[in-house]
Design an enzyme around this catalytic site. Structure first.
Site, PDB file in Angstrom:
ATOM      1  CG  MET A  13      -1.944   1.038   1.290  1.00 56.20           C
ATOM      2  SD  MET A  13      -3.199   0.723   2.557  1.00 56.20           S
ATOM      3  CE  MET A  13      -2.186   0.616   4.009  1.00 56.20           C
TER       4      MET A  13
ATOM      5  CE1 TYR B  19       0.712  -1.142  12.218  1.00 57.00           C
ATOM      6  CE2 TYR B  19       2.894  -1.526  11.261  1.00 57.00           C
ATOM      7  CZ  TYR B  19       1.819  -1.999  11.952  1.00 57.00           C
ATOM      8  OH  TYR B  19       2.114  -3.089  12.545  1.00 57.00           O
ATOM      9  CD  GLU B  20      -2.096   0.268   7.566  1.00 60.45           C
ATOM     10  OE1 GLU B  20      -2.853   1.041   7.007  1.00 60.45           O
ATOM     11  OE2 GLU B  20      -1.321  -0.179   7.186  1.00 60.45           O
ATOM     12  N   GLY B  21      -2.877   5.056   9.955  1.00 59.83           N
ATOM     13  CA  GLY B  21      -3.347   6.326  10.621  1.00 59.83           C
ATOM     14  C   GLY B  21      -3.000   6.220  12.138  1.00 59.83           C
TER      15      GLY B  21
ATOM     16  CD  GLN C 209      -7.055   4.948  13.177  1.00 62.71           C
ATOM     17  OE1 GLN C 209      -8.276   4.458  12.939  1.00 62.71           O
ATOM     18  NE2 GLN C 209      -6.416   4.831  12.094  1.00 62.71           N
TER      19      GLN C 209
END
Length: 567
Positions: A162, A430-432, A437
């Site tokens: 990604m 990671y992933e925001g 969040q």
């Protein structure tokens, strides 16, 4: 982390607490999966994790990945383990049979990846994005791209990445500069550099499918001008694409996973989805990843807890209160039991929330009832950011608490728990990031409808009626949400100041519901001790968070009142 050690607990939570088999068997595509089949799948999964992946944990950390002139060599044993993984069908558990998958419930895939993360987080980073990439290609790619790539990704024969951010952009994807220029043959030439790309280059598979955010030449500025491109490492004719790994990062942890700086030099790619709608396509991948990252927090905390619990059952230090022997097992000391039971409370309650979320994903996808699909989608939208943030936060801080049980031995590498602490830290980023969040939950999800969606979720939680105290906490959260929505109308910064406290309060209310479900199913000592720890040492935090939220809201409303009266 021996996966088999937690198998009985997980089956109890799925079968007796959540009644998962009945839920997925009510969905036509999953109707043939009964509890016995699920048990067989999990039993085999535990064997694979324990024998093929867990033994590589320390090697991955100590040897790490090696960069050599654009190529990345993973630690010894990693490739063989991965080849056995995909050839055994494990990446394809929850993928559709017509795409080469096994068509099993999403919750079984969640358990597998929870175990994998706890056993060897660095190795697990490689297949961690596969299911999200599969969903992205399946729902947004052209038929031609699906024919060439979907089954390869579904089965895990080819891994995926990604490619989001760039050195100057960080979490602000609207600043992305990578460009994709359409070509007469329907392809595109992709140019730009991406950073923090997990598995951007490696020797685990023969091809890597990069999903890259970039801009078309006439794209508007900001996030609304981003498109998504599929850019393979190897082209169909067997030649290497113009995709270059410039270096791998030296990191605090995850040494077994290459975090790459990737450069695309007129690389050949193809548009996925509609022009300038790349974020919508990518979010299919990111939301799947966020649930799995929350499960990483659980898996890593379970691994740390197992080490700490085993140590506490063998190590003797001083005399515990009330003991008759001159030296007691440290497990008999209240301070140690408090640590262990508290982390157990987070693991068990967090599993209920994560597994319930996986069940809702299947209901949202397969149910024939519009109301069920809507309720499941509401749960996933609201709870996914909570799981990602709260469980990764506890994964790190809880693992650190477990290290404390080992004292000085926990700080040296031979016991393995310090690696878990280092590896766990990145999941909060990671992933925001967890702060993102919290903003996503409060600003984009809760306040967007004035808190009605959250109120509906809290009033329709399945299971027995809540206790008066639990009901009061749910009502308090709804009341705080309503007053926060009013105050935010005149203080636009307020939600951003309090988002972290708000997410934590939501997490605690949901965990209380999870523990109510567990208590309804069993009152044995195995579940009583962490239940008591949750009530004594975790849940009281809700009162603190509620007080902090109310104080900040009151300040905002007071400022508003003063400005109105002076006007």
């Amino acid at each position: 982390m021996p996966a088999r050690q937690s198998l009985a607990d997980i089956q109890f939570l799925m079968n007796d607490v959540l009644h998962a088999p009945a839920q997925w068997q009510a969905l036509a595509p999953l109707a043939d999966t009964d509890a016995d089949l699920a048990a067989q799948v999990l039993d085999e999964a535990a064997k694979f994790v324990d024998t093929a992946v867990a033994p590589l944990q320390r090697t991955g950390d100590e040897v790490g990945c090696r960069f050599d002139a654009g190529r990345v060599h993973t630690p010894p044993g990693f490739r063989d383990a991965y080849q056995a993984f995909w050839q055994g069908g494990w990446p394809a558990l929850a993928c559709a049979p017509e795409d080469g998958g096994q068509g099993l419930p999403a919750v079984l895939e969640c358990v597998l990846y929870e175990w994998l993360a706890g056993a060897n987080h660095g190795w697990t980073m490689a297949p961690g994005l596969l299911h999200g990439a599969y969903e992205c290609i399946k729902h947004h790619a052209s038929d031609a791209l699906k024919a060439q790539y979907l089954e390869k990704v579904a089965t895990g024969e080819w891994l995926a990445t990604m490619c989001l951010t760039e050195a100057h952009a960080g979490s602000d994807l609207g600043l992305v500069r990578t460009r994709g220029v359409p070509q007469p043959d329907g392809s595109a030439r992709v140019n730009g550099s991406k950073i923090f790309i997990s598995g951007g280059e490696h020797d685990l598979t023969d091809n890597i499918v990069h999903l890259v955010l970039a801009r078309l030449p006439d794209a508007p500025a900001g996030p609304k001008g981003l498109s998504l491109f599929l850019v393979p490492k190897m082209l169909q004719d067997g030649t290497r694409n113009a995709v270059v790994c410039e270096r791998i990062e030296e990191k605090m942890g995850l040494h077994g996973s290459p975090t790459c700086v990737m450069r695309f030099d007129d690389a050949t790619g193809w548009l996925v989805g509609e022009p300038n709608k790349g974020l919508a396509a990518m979010f299919v991948m990111m939301n799947a990843a966020r649930l799995h990252v929350g499960l990483q927090g659980i898996g890593l905390l379970e691994a740390a807890w197992q080490k700490a619990s085993a140590y506490a059952a063998e190590r003797r230090q001083m005399r515990a209160p009330g003991a008759t022997e001159p030296v007691s097992l440290i497990h008999d000391h209240p301070a140690i039991r408090r640590i262990l039971h508290t982390q157990r409370a987070w693991i068990d309650g967090g599993r209920v929330l994560a597994y319930h979320t996986a069940l809702q994903l299947d209901i949202a996808k397969h149910s024939t009832h519009a109301g069920e699909r809507a309720a499941a989608q509401r749960w996933c939208a609201l709870v996914t950011p909570v799981l990602k943030a709260a469980l990764t936060d506890q994964g790190f801080h809880g693992a650190s608490a477990c290290l404390q049980v080992l004292g000085g031995h926990g700080y040296v590498s031979e016991w393995g728990i310090e690696q878990i602490v280092r590896d766990a830290r990145v999941a909060m980023i990671y992933e925001g990031t967890n702060e993102i969040q919290a903003i996503d939950l409060l600003v984009r999800k809760v306040l967007a409808d004035g808190g009605q969606g959250l109120a509906t979720l809290l009033t329709t939680l399945p299971g027995a009626a809540p206790s008066p105290a639990a009901s009061a906490r749910r009502h308090a959260l709804v009341e705080i949400t309503q007053t926060l929505a009013i105050a935010a109308q005149t203080d636009s910064e307020l939600p951003y100041w309090v988002a972290d406290d708000y997410l934590r309060a939501v997490a605690l209310v949901l965990l209380e519901w999870a523990w109510q479900r567990i208590a309804t199913a069993s009152n044995t000592p195995r579940w009583q001790e962490p239940a008591q720890a949750f009530a004594q040492w975790v849940l009281p935090e809700f009162g603190m968070r509620a007080a902090m939220l109310r104080q900040r809201i009151a300040q905002a409303l007071e400022i508003k009142a003063k400005s109105t009266s002076s006007a």
